[in-house]
Scaffold this active site. Sequence first.
Site, PDB file in Angstrom:
ATOM      1  N   ASP A 198     -11.732   2.637   4.162  1.00 53.66           N
ATOM      2  CA  ASP A 198     -12.106   1.227   4.064  1.00 53.66           C
ATOM      3  C   ASP A 198     -13.620   1.044   4.062  1.00 53.66           C
ATOM      4  OD1 ASP A 198      -9.986  -0.522   3.779  1.00 53.66           O
ATOM      5  OD2 ASP A 198      -9.390  -0.307   5.878  1.00 53.66           O
ATOM      6  N   GLN A 239      -4.638  -1.227   9.604  1.00 55.31           N
ATOM      7  CA  GLN A 239      -4.468  -2.579   9.048  1.00 55.31           C
ATOM      8  C   GLN A 239      -5.000  -3.615  10.039  1.00 55.31           C
ATOM      9  OE1 GLN A 239      -3.222  -3.276   5.874  1.00 55.31           O
ATOM     10  NE2 GLN A 239      -3.849  -5.369   6.320  1.00 55.31           N
ATOM     11  N   LYS A 277       0.838  -1.211   0.000  1.00 54.48           N
ATOM     12  CA  LYS A 277       0.000   0.000   0.000  1.00 54.48           C
ATOM     13  C   LYS A 277       0.871   1.259   0.000  1.00 54.48           C
ATOM     14  CE  LYS A 277      -3.736  -2.481   2.210  1.00 54.48           C
ATOM     15  NZ  LYS A 277      -4.432  -2.869   3.450  1.00 54.48           N
TER      16      LYS A 277
END
Length: 295
Positions: A130, A107, A63
């Site tokens: 997200d 994460q 990422k």
Amino acid sequence: MDFKALGIPKAQWVEGNILRGNKLAQEIRKIIKEKISSASQKPGLAVILVGENPASVIYVNQKEKAAREVGFHSQVLRLPSNTTENDILSLIQELNDNPLIHAILVQLPLPPHLHEEKILQSILPQKDVDGFHYENVGKLYAKNPTARIPCTPLGIFVMLSLLEIPLVGLHAVVLGRSRIVGKPMAQLLLDYCNTTVTMCHSKTKHLDKIISSADILVSAMGQQDVVKSNWVKEGAIIIDVGIHRKEGKLEGDLNFEELCPKASYITPVPGGVGPMTIAMLLWNTLQNFHELYGL
Ligand code: NDP
């Protein structure tokens, strides 16, 4: 959510019946890079990694690299596994207030002593990348176009949109009901593709019968050897989300070799859904940036 407007022709990423997500992701990254090349401020993505879960370390590195490559301001906060909840909440507060950061990603999984839900909900919905914040979850279910949508199902939706084939009225079967893949995937297929959706999970009975009537099959179980290739209908569109690391190689939930000859379209693992997830992380970051600053 008109991704067809991206104007990426099938010839650039569809090879025979194989959906090369890595090639499509590359095209999308090029578009993002171009879009921000003349902006005076850059979109900023902050990723918080707690501990050293090996898969998480790899994902976070990917990422970070992808964000840098398109020219984003990228910040990775690598914290020890014994970091306290209060420390993470304070850090998120700082990032919420930081005008250089437009997207915050925590994460997962987090170490067990941390309250995942409390941490995820402390991210400003405008900086959620997200789609986990309840405001964004609600917006998705209300079909509000400003919803941030989880990156993996969004990436699959983009692939299906750019295929430019009629999906209306097809039977879509989603294997898995997680909030990161299964549920938002089903919602996108229902509301934005007008398919008839069946969601399956570990307690579902007669999986074979359900799968055999699927025109579109999305497998997000994280389990191999559940679906027998002979259950799958000839001509189905097959999307494999699963990731399994086996002797240094990546595999999906499904048997690609057996299914490829019978699918109308199929995603490989690796090189299918995974790279699209990262491209959508960049896409969502850019959307947050636009909405926060109207740029
Ligand atoms: P979860 O473990 O959160 O969810 C798995 C889902 O599959 C659950 O709903 C579970 O049912 C269901 N399931 C498990 N076994 C069966 C079975 N035998 N029959 C039917 N359903 C079953 O996983 P995630 O959604 O987070 O991830 C799924 C997979 O996708 C993993 O392999 C993960 O690594 C991969 N992944 C890949 C991404 C990518 O970018 N390519 C991104 C995110 C995930 P129940 O709810 O009843 O337990």
